[in-house]
Design an enzyme around this catalytic site. Structure first.
Site, mmCIF file in Angstrom:
data_model
loop_
_atom_site.group_PDB
_atom_site.id
_atom_site.type_symbol
_atom_site.label_atom_id
_atom_site.label_comp_id
_atom_site.label_asym_id
_atom_site.label_seq_id
_atom_site.Cartn_x
_atom_site.Cartn_y
_atom_site.Cartn_z
ATOM 1 N N SER A 150 37.806 -42.729 -84.695
ATOM 2 C CA SER A 150 38.779 -42.550 -83.610
ATOM 3 C C SER A 150 40.225 -42.776 -83.988
ATOM 4 C CB SER A 150 38.431 -43.471 -82.444
ATOM 5 O OG SER A 150 37.336 -42.937 -81.769
ATOM 6 N N PHE A 190 23.907 -40.489 -78.818
ATOM 7 C CA PHE A 190 23.575 -41.544 -79.782
ATOM 8 C C PHE A 190 22.877 -42.727 -79.127
ATOM 9 C CE2 PHE A 190 25.429 -39.117 -82.916
ATOM 10 C CZ PHE A 190 26.750 -38.785 -82.637
ATOM 11 N N THR A 211 20.125 -44.438 -82.090
ATOM 12 C CA THR A 211 21.166 -44.311 -83.110
ATOM 13 C C THR A 211 20.826 -43.340 -84.236
ATOM 14 O OG1 THR A 211 21.871 -46.556 -82.597
ATOM 15 C CG2 THR A 211 22.546 -45.658 -84.738
ATOM 16 N N ARG A 271 46.177 -47.895 -79.538
ATOM 17 C CA ARG A 271 45.724 -49.193 -79.074
ATOM 18 C C ARG A 271 46.795 -50.239 -79.380
ATOM 19 N NH1 ARG A 271 40.415 -49.342 -77.549
ATOM 20 N NH2 ARG A 271 38.947 -47.867 -78.464
ATOM 21 N N GLY A 319 38.268 -47.367 -85.329
ATOM 22 C CA GLY A 319 37.407 -46.194 -85.524
ATOM 23 C C GLY A 319 35.977 -46.612 -85.802
ATOM 24 N N THR A 320 35.058 -45.844 -85.236
ATOM 25 C CA THR A 320 33.629 -46.057 -85.496
ATOM 26 C C THR A 320 32.976 -44.698 -85.688
ATOM 27 O OG1 THR A 320 33.587 -47.999 -84.042
ATOM 28 C CG2 THR A 320 31.474 -46.974 -84.609
ATOM 29 N N SER A 368 27.940 -49.356 -89.825
ATOM 30 C CA SER A 368 28.204 -49.253 -88.375
ATOM 31 C C SER A 368 26.889 -49.497 -87.633
ATOM 32 C CB SER A 368 28.782 -47.873 -88.028
ATOM 33 O OG SER A 368 27.773 -46.896 -88.183
HETATM 34 C C1 LIG Z 1 34.856 -47.005 -80.376
HETATM 35 C C2 LIG Z 1 35.607 -46.157 -81.342
HETATM 36 N N1 LIG Z 1 35.332 -44.767 -81.098
HETATM 37 C C3 LIG Z 1 35.280 -43.886 -82.128
HETATM 38 O O1 LIG Z 1 35.680 -44.141 -83.244
HETATM 39 C C4 LIG Z 1 34.434 -42.658 -81.841
HETATM 40 C C5 LIG Z 1 34.815 -41.476 -82.681
HETATM 41 N N2 LIG Z 1 33.071 -43.057 -82.147
HETATM 42 C C6 LIG Z 1 32.161 -43.251 -81.173
HETATM 43 O O2 LIG Z 1 32.333 -42.933 -80.037
HETATM 44 C C7 LIG Z 1 30.857 -43.929 -81.611
HETATM 45 C C8 LIG Z 1 29.685 -42.952 -81.654
HETATM 46 C C9 LIG Z 1 28.399 -43.696 -82.012
HETATM 47 C C10 LIG Z 1 28.515 -44.460 -83.296
HETATM 48 C C11 LIG Z 1 27.202 -45.158 -83.689
HETATM 49 N N3 LIG Z 1 26.637 -45.965 -82.619
HETATM 50 C C12 LIG Z 1 25.413 -45.713 -82.093
HETATM 51 O O3 LIG Z 1 24.746 -44.773 -82.434
HETATM 52 C C13 LIG Z 1 24.970 -46.676 -81.012
HETATM 53 N N4 LIG Z 1 23.644 -46.325 -80.497
HETATM 54 C C14 LIG Z 1 27.519 -46.065 -84.856
HETATM 55 O O4 LIG Z 1 27.717 -47.278 -84.624
HETATM 56 O O5 LIG Z 1 27.644 -45.553 -85.977
HETATM 57 C C15 LIG Z 1 37.058 -46.518 -81.196
HETATM 58 O O6 LIG Z 1 37.767 -45.864 -80.438
HETATM 59 O O7 LIG Z 1 37.420 -47.510 -81.814
#
Ligand SMILES: C[C@@H](NC(=O)[C@@H](C)NC(=O)CCCC[C@H](NC(=O)C[NH3+])C(=O)[O-])C(=O)O
Length: 351
Positions: free
Chosen positions: A62, A120, A123, A287, A302-303, A328
């Site tokens: 993100s 997801f 996962t 943020r 980012g995740t 992650s």
């Molecule tokens: C929160 C984060 N958002 C992002 O970076 C966006 C691009 N990522 C997501 O929405 C996470 C998707 C699932 C990841 C998966 N999780 C699962 O599959 C959970 N069941 C993982 O952790 O890799 C932000 O804004 O900081």
């Protein structure tokens, strides 16, 4: 006011804690003018036992949203998009509620449901089902609008990837040019971000990079190597690849006013609290975090499968920090890694 020196020993201690909770490796790079501080721990590749190093590229998730926001706000400055106009004015197919404005999308206040919640829920099966898939923006938006809005447009902050997929669609519909071109021409090239790219839907990472390892929901099972994927499920909401030095350059340039005219930077950095303690806020694709020493830093987290990122800078862009842990689906690692912010900007050991 000058900041205390970064506490590099505390950064290393945070990395060691992240590894103790399951991260194969971690890196942090801090840049302040000509000075840079480097901390790398553990492994970039657990099969080859390659040591982590701070120069390696990784998927920033993100943090991509801030790149998308810069492009959008440059279009606003060029008079091509009006922040408070209905998003539907700029989209090929309408969102279900005319009241959703461009600003609502940038500030996660549209109410649009986040389709990744379903995608997801499980996962690894969810990831395996999409890792080689290519989605259109419209397919992702349709997944979201199949569900009701979380809230009336403007009524609340509710984080949703859908918002930044819609913004990617707006950028391409208004200009007729792919977001990849805008990222490159407006950000990567002018700032000489030579380790930053947007290669969707290619699944591989070029150059020297850290592999990413996704933890399974059954945490007794081994990590899944999730390095290669299209990230088409996120695109303009999460598919940028970069490294710590480039992220620091990007956020320093942004907050020091080198990417946007003053009016648009002011809009972007007008923050709204999103936690009860007021320590976390959101502006437009940005943020804010107020740290233990009272310093507020600006950036994004980012995740993406296998990669946790923190990338933040001071309000004047003088000191920037980027941290990565290459795992992650591990909330403890994610929270632990966030303590590099205190160590880097407050010069204290967060413990
Ligand atoms: C929160 C984060 N958002 C992002 O970076 C966006 C691009 N990522 C997501 O929405 C996470 C998707 C699932 C990841 C998966 N999780 C699962 O599959 C959970 N069941 C993982 O952790 O890799 C932000 O804004 O900081």
């Amino acid at each position: 006011p000058s900041l205390p020196a970064p506490d590099v020993a505390a950064v290393a201690a945070v990395h060691r804690t992240a590894l103790s909770h399951g991260a194969p490796g971690a890196l942090t790079r801090i840049d302040e003018g000509p000075r840079s501080y480097h901390v790398a721990t553990g492994e970039a590749d657990t099969a080859a036992h390659t040591p982590m190093d701070t120069g390696r590229r990784f998927r920033v998730g993100s943090v991509s949203k801030t790149f998308t926001t810069v492009v959008l706000l440059q279009l606003v400055a060029e008079g091509k998009v009006d922040l408070d106009a209905p998003a539907n004015r700029y989209l090929p197919e309408p969102l279900p509620d005319e009241r959703i404005t461009v600003r609502h999308l940038l500030s996660h206040r549209s109410g649009l449901y986040d389709y990744t919640n379903d995608m997801f829920h499980n996962t690894v099966p969810g990831f395996e089902a999409v890792r080689n898939k290519v989605f259109s923006y419209q397919e992702l938006i349709d997944l979201s609008t199949a569900k009701p809005l979380n809230n009336a447009p403007g009524a609340a902050y509710s984080y949703s990837n859908t918002n930044f997929v819609a913004l990617g669609a707006i950028i391409e519909h208004v200009t007729g040019t792919p977001v990849a071109t805008h990222y490159r021409q407006r950000i990567f090239t002018p700032l000489r971000l030579r380790n930053t790219s947007y290669v969707h839907p290619r699944t591989t990472i070029s150059g020297t990079y850290a592999r990413g390892y996704l933890r399974q929901d059954d945490t007794t099972l081994p990590l899944v190597d999730s390095t290669e994927q299209t990230v088409s499920w996120a695109q303009s909401a999460g598919a940028v690849i970069s490294n710590a030095r480039d992220l620091n350059r990007f956020f320093s340039a942004l907050l020091s006013g080198r990417l946007l005219p003053e009016e648009q930077l002011r809009e972007m950095t007008t923050m709204v609290p999103v936690t009860a303690d007021g320590k976390q806020s959101y502006g437009l694709g940005l943020r804010g975090r107020t740290l233990s020493c009272g310093t507020t830093v600006y950036g994004h987290t980012g995740t993406v499968q296998g990669y946790y990122t923190y990338a933040f800078t001071t309000s004047d862009g003088r000191r920037s920090m980027a941290s990565l842990a290459n795992t992650s689906n591990n909330g403890t690692v994610n929270t632990t890694l966030g303590a590099t912010l205190d160590a880097s900007f407050c010069g204290t050991d967060p413990a």
